[in-house]
Scaffold this active site. Structure first.
Site, PDB file in Angstrom:
ATOM      1  CB  CYS A  31     -61.863  31.227   3.037  1.00  0.00           C
ATOM      2  SG  CYS A  31     -60.863  32.733   3.049  1.00  0.00           S
ATOM      3  CE1 TYR A 173     -56.315  24.893  -3.543  1.00  0.00           C
ATOM      4  CE2 TYR A 173     -57.518  24.072  -1.650  1.00  0.00           C
ATOM      5  CZ  TYR A 173     -56.747  25.042  -2.237  1.00  0.00           C
ATOM      6  OH  TYR A 173     -56.421  26.170  -1.527  1.00  0.00           O
ATOM      7  CG  ASP A 269     -53.728  33.232  -4.808  1.00  0.00           C
ATOM      8  OD1 ASP A 269     -53.671  33.786  -5.921  1.00  0.00           O
ATOM      9  OD2 ASP A 269     -54.697  32.544  -4.442  1.00  0.00           O
TER      10      ASP A 269
END
Length: 686
Positions: A31, A173, A269
């Site tokens: 992002c 995804y 993550d």
């Protein structure tokens, strides 16, 4: 310089379906807060990664349909054909440098609130949504068979649009516990009794169909990648790398052209360096390459070339995936290739980049002040305009702002004198990097000091306290003040506008005291009206010194702002494990040795607790006295220019101090800009 043979493996081409990546450097989807709102900025930022040598450069998550609308977050969109030109901008910027372009198609189920489209979100079952602030009073509608067919069609249509836009890699995804494909696979979200529920094979069916549909639609010319989270770190309640994730990879092993694997959710993550170190995901993802012949991409905030080579040689992955390291240094691959290892601007793992998404603003970076400014300010992370004159510049203060200003001015070719009053340069970075878990933050000063050492036109002098008279007598006529800030001792801040009674006593401390080694003893109350990392770190530091600690904050959450850097849960868990007593929505009302009165900000009720000392973590005071004293000399003609930067101008996060210093270096000797000093992307009326 020829390529060091130790790192030659990193520059081998990799076949990905019908495409060939020029090397093993893979910028995974991340992002950026630019997305559909600032497409030219987004394209320029991604293009900079390709210029820097990343063999594959991907988008952020890209919404495929208005029924999976991720607002208020600013992501990518490929809802219809009108969105294709936006992506052509990015693809062209990437292809210009010979890299492959990847797009992460996303249908987010209960992570999509649909605040813009105002249609009911879809999911395997009706469940409360997790998007936004995660406490929205919104539920999904259970998807029926027609909905599933529609989503498959929307995904296929989006893949075809991606192909038309020129993308080389198209994603399916199922990661971060955020997408509908993953929700179908997870037992806690899937209670269906039809062919999409029950057995693992049934729960994987929707994901398999998306992959098969995408391959059939675009697989002739595009590689089809899978992004899959192999562990959620939830034990039996979630996806596990030693459980169903292993079976899912085995089941689909040869179906996609590439496996991009990680752990979920996002806070796992993208764990900060305070809690996880380089390569921390290897223990979870290492099994994947044993099950497939297709290339595997993994992440782990790799910044060391040796660690990258090791991960490949040990068979953990085929390509080095990176988001944050590619943000901190878009030219990282080229620097390894050219043997310029000490020029690598290593990621510090602070997650300020993440706040671009979580605060709905353009991406920024502590290490790389040009991140997000490639288009609107035309800033390049490696290039800067040459000096416009023979002026010499005096920079007072060698903290993050002063170091960056001196480095940038030196790179431009100006003669720079950098003055620091302390024995060690680095300012707040030097001090804060010694706090628990922040050792990697020292990279902010270390990289800049390394670069300054290479510049013969920059001279640094330590333990030199400058006065107005010293500066005027030096003959320097262009001065930049970067003298930082100091923590207030009186508790004044966002919540309290008068000194706390008792704050002038001998048992009141500030973070500056603690970092200087002046520690309280006994029962300590930390009053945190700063709301970022400092209050929690003061608690950790004092517990390790044997204190009994109570942490109170006026905010509804401990370390409130760390929710935006994905650290909040880990910080609270750490503090509780250390036995710290936590009070939210409380201010420190008064203090005297032996006791402290704390007041609830809602009920305004007060209680008295045992307390031997207080640590105030409230506002900071800009150390701008030198600037204010010098300012009149401008009108007297004794100086040509005077500027105050960093925390001396206005206390802020370290990233802003670095940005302030960089901006000062760029703007020196430049004509003032009338109006807005950067390009603004506007909506065309049609």
């Amino acid at each position: 310089m020829p390529l060091d043979p130790r790192f030659a493996v990193l520059f081998e081409p990799v076949q990905i379906g019908p495409k060939i990546a020029p090397n093993r450097f893979y910028q995974v989807p991340h992002c950026n807060g630019l997305g559909y709102r600032m497409p030219q900025a987004m394209a320029a930022m991604r293009g900079m990664k390709a210029e820097g040598g990343w063999g594959v450069v991907c988008t952020e998550e890209v919404e495929i349909h208005h029924t999976s609308d991720l607002s208020p977050f600013v992501e990518g969109r490929i809802w219809d054909d009108a969105d294709i030109p936006v992506w052509e901008l990015m693809v062209d910027a990437i292809h210009e440098h010979g890299s492959l372009a990847g797009i992460e198609l996303s249908y987010n189920g209960h992570e999509a609130l649909n605040f813009t489209s105002r249609v009911a979100p879809l999911g395997p079952r009706s469940v409360g949504t997790n998007g936004g602030v995660e406490w929205e009073p919104v539920q999904t509608r259970r998807a029926d068979k027609e909905d599933i067919r529609n989503i498959r069609k929307w995904h296929r249509d989006a893949a075809i649009r991606a192909k038309r836009a020129g993308f080389d890699i198209v994603y399916c995804y199922a990661a971060h516990s955020m997408t509908m494909a993953m929700h179908f696979m997870l037992k806690r979200y899937n209670d269906r009794t039809d062919e999409y529920g029950g057995s693992l094979e049934n729960r994987v069916r929707f994901f398999r169909e998306l992959i098969e549909d995408t391959k059939e639609a675009v697989g002739d010319s595009c590689a089809v990648a899978v992004r899959f989270a192999v562990d959620e770190l939830l034990g039996e309640d979630g996806m596990r790398s030693d459980g169903e994730a292993h079976d899912i990879v085995a089941m689909l092993a040869e179906l996609p052209d590439l496996w991009d694997v990680n752990i979920a959710g996002w806070s796992n993550d993208s764990a900060t360096s305070r809690f996880e170190k380089e390569g921390f995901q290897e223990q979870y993802i290492a099994f994947v390459k044993k099950l497939t012949t297709k290339p595997v991409v993994g992440v782990g905030r790799y910044t060391s070339p040796e660690s990258m080579v090791s991960a490949i040689q040990r068979g953990v992955m085929d390509m080095i995936g990176a988001a944050r390291p590619s943000i901190a240094d878009p030219s990282l691959p080229n620097k390894i290739k050219d043997g310029r290892f000490d020029d690598i601007r290593e990621c510090i793992g602070c997650n300020i980049c993440v706040t671009g998404d979580t605060r709905y603003i353009p991406i920024r970076c502590t290490q790389n002040p040009t991140m997000g400014e490639e288009y609107r300010r035309s800033w390049h992370p490696e290039k800067i305009a040459n000096a416009k004159s023979t002026s010499s510049v005096l920079v007072v203060g060698a903290g993050p702002a002063g170091l960056e200003a001196a480095r940038g001015l030196g790179q431009r070719g100006y003669e720079v004198t950098l003055i620091e009053g302390r024995r060690e340069p680095g300012g707040r970075v030097a001090r804060e990097s010694k706090l628990p878990g922040l050792s990697e933050w020292r990279r902010v000063m270390d990289w800049r000091l390394t670069q300054i050492e290479k510049l013969p036109n920059v001279k640094m002098y330590l333990e030199s306290v400058m006065t107005v008279e010293d500066i005027l007598e030096s003959g320097q006529r262009d001065v930049i003040i970067a003298t930082g800030a100091a923590w207030r001792r009186d508790g004044i801040g966002r919540s309290l506008w008068q000194p706390i009674p008792g704050s002038d006593g001998p048992n009141v401390f500030t973070p500056d005291d603690i970092m200087a080694g002046k520690l309280p003893t006994g029962r300590v109350v930390i009053y945190d009206d700063d709301h970022y990392y400092m209050g929690g770190l003061m608690a950790e530091k004092l517990v390790s010194a044997g204190c009994e600690v109570t942490l109170l904050t006026p905010a509804p959450m401990i370390s409130f702002w760390t929710q935006f850097t994905l650290e909040y849960e880990r910080i609270v868990h750490k503090l509780l494990s250390l036995g710290v007593t936590l009070h939210t929505q409380h201010v420190l009302d008064r203090f005297k040795p032996g006791s402290a009165s704390i007041k609830n900000t809602i009920a305004e009720s007060s209680v008295t607790i045992p307390c031997d000392a207080v640590v105030m973590v409230a506002d900071r005071l800009s150390q701008d006295g030198l600037y204010l004293e010098l300012h009149p000399t401008l009108a007297e003609g004794k100086l040509n220019s005077l500027r105050v930067i960093g925390d001396a101008e206005a206390p802020n996060i370290i990233a802003q101090a670095v940005f302030s210093g960089h901006r000062a270096a760029r703007e020196f000797d430049e004509a003032p800009v009338e109006g807005t000093p950067f390009k603004v992307e506007r909506i065309a009326l049609g």
